[in-house]
Design a protein around this motif. Structure first.
Motif, PDB file in Angstrom:
ATOM      1  N   ILE A  32       0.830  -1.202   0.000  1.00 15.27           N
ATOM      2  CA  ILE A  32       0.000   0.000   0.000  1.00 15.27           C
ATOM      3  C   ILE A  32       0.868   1.256   0.000  1.00 15.27           C
ATOM      4  O   ILE A  32       0.485   2.291  -0.547  1.00 15.27           O
ATOM      5  CB  ILE A  32      -0.949  -0.031   1.215  1.00 15.27           C
ATOM      6  N   ALA A  33       2.056   1.175   0.581  1.00 14.53           N
ATOM      7  CA  ALA A  33       2.951   2.330   0.643  1.00 14.53           C
ATOM      8  C   ALA A  33       3.386   2.808  -0.738  1.00 14.53           C
ATOM      9  O   ALA A  33       3.836   3.952  -0.885  1.00 14.53           O
ATOM     10  CB  ALA A  33       4.183   1.992   1.487  1.00 14.53           C
ATOM     11  N   SER A  34       3.255   1.954  -1.755  1.00 18.91           N
ATOM     12  CA  SER A  34       3.680   2.353  -3.097  1.00 18.91           C
ATOM     13  C   SER A  34       2.632   3.181  -3.832  1.00 18.91           C
ATOM     14  O   SER A  34       2.917   3.716  -4.914  1.00 18.91           O
ATOM     15  CB  SER A  34       4.029   1.114  -3.934  1.00 18.91           C
ATOM     16  N   LEU A  35       1.424   3.313  -3.272  1.00 17.97           N
ATOM     17  CA  LEU A  35       0.391   4.116  -3.920  1.00 17.97           C
ATOM     18  C   LEU A  35       0.795   5.584  -3.920  1.00 17.97           C
ATOM     19  O   LEU A  35       1.117   6.156  -2.884  1.00 17.97           O
ATOM     20  CB  LEU A  35      -0.940   3.960  -3.190  1.00 17.97           C
ATOM     21  N   ALA A  36       0.770   6.195  -5.098  1.00 16.83           N
ATOM     22  CA  ALA A  36       1.149   7.600  -5.223  1.00 16.83           C
ATOM     23  C   ALA A  36       0.306   8.264  -6.302  1.00 16.83           C
ATOM     24  O   ALA A  36       0.008   7.652  -7.337  1.00 16.83           O
ATOM     25  CB  ALA A  36       2.630   7.728  -5.568  1.00 16.83           C
ATOM     26  N   GLU A  63      -7.054  -6.669  -5.422  1.00 17.41           N
ATOM     27  CA  GLU A  63      -6.249  -5.450  -5.363  1.00 17.41           C
ATOM     28  C   GLU A  63      -5.126  -5.565  -4.339  1.00 17.41           C
ATOM     29  O   GLU A  63      -4.032  -5.029  -4.541  1.00 17.41           O
ATOM     30  CB  GLU A  63      -7.143  -4.246  -5.042  1.00 17.41           C
ATOM     31  N   LEU A  64      -5.389  -6.260  -3.237  1.00 12.77           N
ATOM     32  CA  LEU A  64      -4.319  -6.497  -2.272  1.00 12.77           C
ATOM     33  C   LEU A  64      -3.251  -7.411  -2.858  1.00 12.77           C
ATOM     34  O   LEU A  64      -2.049  -7.195  -2.644  1.00 12.77           O
ATOM     35  CB  LEU A  64      -4.890  -7.111  -0.992  1.00 12.77           C
ATOM     36  N   LEU A  65      -3.675  -8.435  -3.604  1.00  8.99           N
ATOM     37  CA  LEU A  65      -2.706  -9.341  -4.223  1.00  8.99           C
ATOM     38  C   LEU A  65      -1.811  -8.596  -5.205  1.00  8.99           C
ATOM     39  O   LEU A  65      -0.603  -8.860  -5.284  1.00  8.99           O
ATOM     40  CB  LEU A  65      -3.432 -10.486  -4.929  1.00  8.99           C
ATOM     41  N   VAL A  66      -2.381  -7.663  -5.971  1.00 11.32           N
ATOM     42  CA  VAL A  66      -1.584  -6.880  -6.914  1.00 11.32           C
ATOM     43  C   VAL A  66      -0.499  -6.115  -6.174  1.00 11.32           C
ATOM     44  O   VAL A  66       0.683  -6.116  -6.575  1.00 11.32           O
ATOM     45  CB  VAL A  66      -2.489  -5.908  -7.706  1.00 11.32           C
ATOM     46  N   LEU A  67      -0.849  -5.445  -5.083  1.00 16.45           N
ATOM     47  CA  LEU A  67       0.134  -4.648  -4.354  1.00 16.45           C
ATOM     48  C   LEU A  67       1.127  -5.515  -3.591  1.00 16.45           C
ATOM     49  O   LEU A  67       2.274  -5.110  -3.379  1.00 16.45           O
ATOM     50  CB  LEU A  67      -0.571  -3.699  -3.384  1.00 16.45           C
ATOM     51  N   ARG A  68       0.698  -6.700  -3.190  1.00 18.00           N
ATOM     52  CA  ARG A  68       1.613  -7.602  -2.482  1.00 18.00           C
ATOM     53  C   ARG A  68       2.574  -8.324  -3.412  1.00 18.00           C
ATOM     54  O   ARG A  68       3.523  -8.970  -2.959  1.00 18.00           O
ATOM     55  CB  ARG A  68       0.801  -8.649  -1.703  1.00 18.00           C
ATOM     56  N   GLY A  69       2.324  -8.243  -4.715  1.00 20.90           N
ATOM     57  CA  GLY A  69       3.173  -8.941  -5.668  1.00 20.90           C
ATOM     58  C   GLY A  69       2.850 -10.408  -5.807  1.00 20.90           C
ATOM     59  O   GLY A  69       3.652 -11.178  -6.336  1.00 20.90           O
ATOM     60  N   SER A  70       1.648 -10.829  -5.361  1.00 21.87           N
ATOM     61  CA  SER A  70       1.276 -12.244  -5.410  1.00 21.87           C
ATOM     62  C   SER A  70       0.079 -12.510  -6.323  1.00 21.87           C
ATOM     63  O   SER A  70      -0.519 -13.590  -6.258  1.00 21.87           O
ATOM     64  CB  SER A  70       0.977 -12.745  -3.992  1.00 21.87           C
ATOM     65  N   TYR A  71      -0.277 -11.537  -7.154  1.00 24.07           N
ATOM     66  CA  TYR A  71      -1.373 -11.756  -8.100  1.00 24.07           C
ATOM     67  C   TYR A  71      -0.931 -12.758  -9.150  1.00 24.07           C
ATOM     68  O   TYR A  71       0.227 -12.743  -9.600  1.00 24.07           O
ATOM     69  CB  TYR A  71      -1.759 -10.421  -8.745  1.00 24.07           C
ATOM     70  N   VAL A  72      -1.828 -13.646  -9.567  1.00 22.89           N
ATOM     71  CA  VAL A  72      -1.450 -14.759 -10.439  1.00 22.89           C
ATOM     72  C   VAL A  72      -1.241 -14.341 -11.889  1.00 22.89           C
ATOM     73  O   VAL A  72      -0.643 -15.090 -12.666  1.00 22.89           O
ATOM     74  CB  VAL A  72      -2.501 -15.892 -10.370  1.00 22.89           C
ATOM     75  N   LEU A  73      -1.726 -13.152 -12.273  1.00 23.96           N
ATOM     76  CA  LEU A  73      -1.585 -12.677 -13.645  1.00 23.96           C
ATOM     77  C   LEU A  73      -0.573 -11.534 -13.707  1.00 23.96           C
ATOM     78  O   LEU A  73      -0.263 -10.910 -12.692  1.00 23.96           O
ATOM     79  CB  LEU A  73      -2.943 -12.213 -14.183  1.00 23.96           C
ATOM     80  N   PRO A  74      -0.040 -11.243 -14.911  1.00 29.18           N
ATOM     81  CA  PRO A  74       0.980 -10.191 -15.018  1.00 29.18           C
ATOM     82  C   PRO A  74       0.452  -8.821 -14.601  1.00 29.18           C
ATOM     83  O   PRO A  74      -0.714  -8.491 -14.812  1.00 29.18           O
ATOM     84  CB  PRO A  74       1.327 -10.203 -16.516  1.00 29.18           C
ATOM     85  N   VAL A  75       1.336  -8.035 -13.997  1.00 27.00           N
ATOM     86  CA  VAL A  75       1.032  -6.666 -13.605  1.00 27.00           C
ATOM     87  C   VAL A  75       2.074  -5.749 -14.238  1.00 27.00           C
ATOM     88  O   VAL A  75       3.274  -5.971 -14.076  1.00 27.00           O
ATOM     89  CB  VAL A  75       1.044  -6.497 -12.067  1.00 27.00           C
ATOM     90  N   ARG A  76       1.611  -4.744 -14.942  1.00 25.23           N
ATOM     91  CA  ARG A  76       2.539  -3.846 -15.606  1.00 25.23           C
ATOM     92  C   ARG A  76       3.255  -2.964 -14.585  1.00 25.23           C
ATOM     93  O   ARG A  76       2.718  -2.657 -13.519  1.00 25.23           O
ATOM     94  CB  ARG A  76       1.809  -2.972 -16.624  1.00 25.23           C
ATOM     95  N   PRO A 335      -5.319   5.367  -0.034  1.00 23.75           N
ATOM     96  CA  PRO A 335      -4.467   4.463   0.752  1.00 23.75           C
ATOM     97  C   PRO A 335      -5.124   4.011   2.054  1.00 23.75           C
ATOM     98  O   PRO A 335      -4.978   2.858   2.465  1.00 23.75           O
ATOM     99  CB  PRO A 335      -3.211   5.306   1.011  1.00 23.75           C
ATOM    100  N   GLU A 336      -5.856   4.917   2.708  1.00 23.54           N
ATOM    101  CA  GLU A 336      -6.561   4.554   3.932  1.00 23.54           C
ATOM    102  C   GLU A 336      -7.664   3.534   3.635  1.00 23.54           C
ATOM    103  O   GLU A 336      -7.930   2.635   4.443  1.00 23.54           O
ATOM    104  CB  GLU A 336      -7.154   5.795   4.593  1.00 23.54           C
ATOM    105  N   ALA A 337      -8.312   3.669   2.480  1.00 21.60           N
ATOM    106  CA  ALA A 337      -9.327   2.685   2.084  1.00 21.60           C
ATOM    107  C   ALA A 337      -8.709   1.303   1.949  1.00 21.60           C
ATOM    108  O   ALA A 337      -9.289   0.304   2.400  1.00 21.60           O
ATOM    109  CB  ALA A 337      -9.984   3.106   0.772  1.00 21.60           C
ATOM    110  N   TYR A 338      -7.533   1.216   1.342  1.00 21.12           N
ATOM    111  CA  TYR A 338      -6.824  -0.060   1.229  1.00 21.12           C
ATOM    112  C   TYR A 338      -6.508  -0.625   2.608  1.00 21.12           C
ATOM    113  O   TYR A 338      -6.698  -1.830   2.857  1.00 21.12           O
ATOM    114  CB  TYR A 338      -5.524   0.120   0.454  1.00 21.12           C
ATOM    115  N   ARG A 339      -5.999   0.228   3.504  1.00 20.89           N
ATOM    116  CA  ARG A 339      -5.635  -0.251   4.838  1.00 20.89           C
ATOM    117  C   ARG A 339      -6.869  -0.736   5.596  1.00 20.89           C
ATOM    118  O   ARG A 339      -6.819  -1.758   6.300  1.00 20.89           O
ATOM    119  CB  ARG A 339      -4.909   0.854   5.607  1.00 20.89           C
ATOM    120  N   TYR A 340      -7.965  -0.021   5.448  1.00 23.98           N
ATOM    121  CA  TYR A 340      -9.204  -0.442   6.096  1.00 23.98           C
ATOM    122  C   TYR A 340      -9.663  -1.787   5.540  1.00 23.98           C
ATOM    123  O   TYR A 340     -10.028  -2.701   6.299  1.00 23.98           O
ATOM    124  CB  TYR A 340     -10.283   0.617   5.888  1.00 23.98           C
ATOM    125  N   TYR A 341      -9.654  -1.922   4.223  1.00 17.31           N
ATOM    126  CA  TYR A 341     -10.085  -3.176   3.601  1.00 17.31           C
ATOM    127  C   TYR A 341      -9.217  -4.341   4.070  1.00 17.31           C
ATOM    128  O   TYR A 341      -9.716  -5.444   4.341  1.00 17.31           O
ATOM    129  CB  TYR A 341     -10.016  -3.060   2.082  1.00 17.31           C
TER     130      TYR A 341
END
Length: 355
Positions: A32-36, A63-76, A335-341
């Motif tokens: 989540i810290a990478s959100l800018a 969306e959490l998986l994408v930011l954690r780097g564990s999403y199963v599909l490619p992320v640009r 970012p706070e929405a992500y942390r809450y979720y």
């Protein structure tokens, strides 16, 4: 000044890049810290494309998986995140004929998947290998857009593309589908499970919900669950499901946790287990003898096609079904929405509103 004031051209012409817009960017694996937030020129729709003023987006476990780097599909790299959103068409590119300025729309997570089975050709996805919707304006293919049911707000419609379509596919997408009188089991109170309860009842099924939070039991019943199994008291929830079905087992189980061993113990002979995710963490190794004992179909599924989205929306509109929203955040508080979720175990969808 309105966000639309700078767009002066007719809907049939591309919008001029007359101003800047704001978009969130993120790095896969950066958390989540990478959100800018960054500013960009107003995007211009090309042939077959549509400019949408995004009014709301919603978060899902994806969306959490994408930011954690564990999403199963490619992320640009440096992706604009979030696949789920809704907004208003404000301009169209050359050749667009199915939508016009002022239309209220959302978009499919996999923009090229129109109908039929999923395939590798449909892997590009919003908020992953394609930029997503956590932005003030987005350019989307005309063919990816889906009209919003008339009774829903933008915030409600923003909850549909991932969780709702996944639940609809899990219940209807196997060729047989849930029928009146069937028993459906849902696990927990995440977005897919809550939509599955609503859709299963809409289709005439009996619903057994499970939860690890007894405080949520009454809310699950109010949403439509006929029975609720408390996994805290009975972690072996397949036993109570058997008891509640007179030993027969459930016709269909929507497994968002990854507990396929328990799902196969709880499912009826030749029943159906929709494997939707693994929010429970590392899956338990599956004993193939359970497959033979149940003769069940285990179907892993990836959201759904645009045709399924349209079919689902017709059902939602006919019954004026409303999504469950837990909390709404502003764009500046994403970012706070992500942390809450991530930490609050919400009951319903977490929405980020831009209107």
């Amino acid at each position: 000044m309105s966000r639309l004031d700078s767009i002066q051209r007719p809907a049939s012409e591309p919008a001029a890049p007359a101003r800047t817009i704001r978009s969130y960017h993120a790095r896969s694996g950066g958390g989540i810290a990478s959100l800018a937030v960054r500013e960009h020129p107003m995007p211009v729709p090309g042939p077959g494309e549509v400019l949408v003023a995004v009014r709301a987006v919603s978060l899902s476990f994806r969306e959490l998986l994408v930011l954690r780097g564990s999403y199963v599909l490619p992320v640009r790299p440096d992706v604009v995140p979030v696949s789920d959103g809704a907004g208003e068409v404000v301009a169209t590119g050359p050749g667009v004929g199915t939508v016009a300025a002022g239309d209220r729309v959302t978009a499919t997570l996999f923009p090229t998947w129109q109908h039929g089975p999923f395939g590798a050709q449909h892997l590009p996805q919003l908020g992953g290998s394609l930029d997503g919707l956590l932005t003030e304006f987005a350019v989307l293919p005309e063919t990816a857009l889906v009209p919003i049911p008339a009774h829903l707000s933008y915030r409600e419609a923003a909850t549909l593309p991932c969780a709702a379509v996944t639940a609809w596919n899990a219940l209807t997408g196997d060729g047989r589908g849930v029928r009146a009188g069937d028993t459906v089991v849902t696990l927990g109170s995440g977005g897919v499970s809550l939509f599955a309860i609503q859709f299963a009842r809409l289709l005439g099924a009996r619903v057994i919900a499970t939860t690890g939070d007894p405080a949520k039991a009454a809310r699950l019943r109010a949403l439509g669950a006929d029975e609720v199994v408390d996994r805290r008291d009975t972690p072996d929830w397949d036993g109570p499901v058997r008891e509640l079905t007179a030993g027969r087992g459930a016709d269909r189980i929507i497994d968002v946790v990854g507990t396929l061993d328990r799902s196969l113990r709880a499912v009826a002979i030749e029943g159906h287990v929709a494997c939707v995710g693994f929010v429970g963490g590392a899956p338990v190794p599956l004993d193939p003898r359970l497959l033979f004992a149940s003769a069940a179909t285990v179907r892993a599924l990836a959201v759904g096609s645009r045709a399924q989205f349209l079919e689902m929306n017709r059902a939602i509109g006919a019954r004026e079904l409303r999504p469950v929203i837990d909390r709404v955040f502003g764009f500046d508080d994403a970012p706070e929405a992500y942390r809450y979720y991530e930490s609050a175990s919400p009951f319903g969808k977490v929405v980020i509103a831009l209107d």
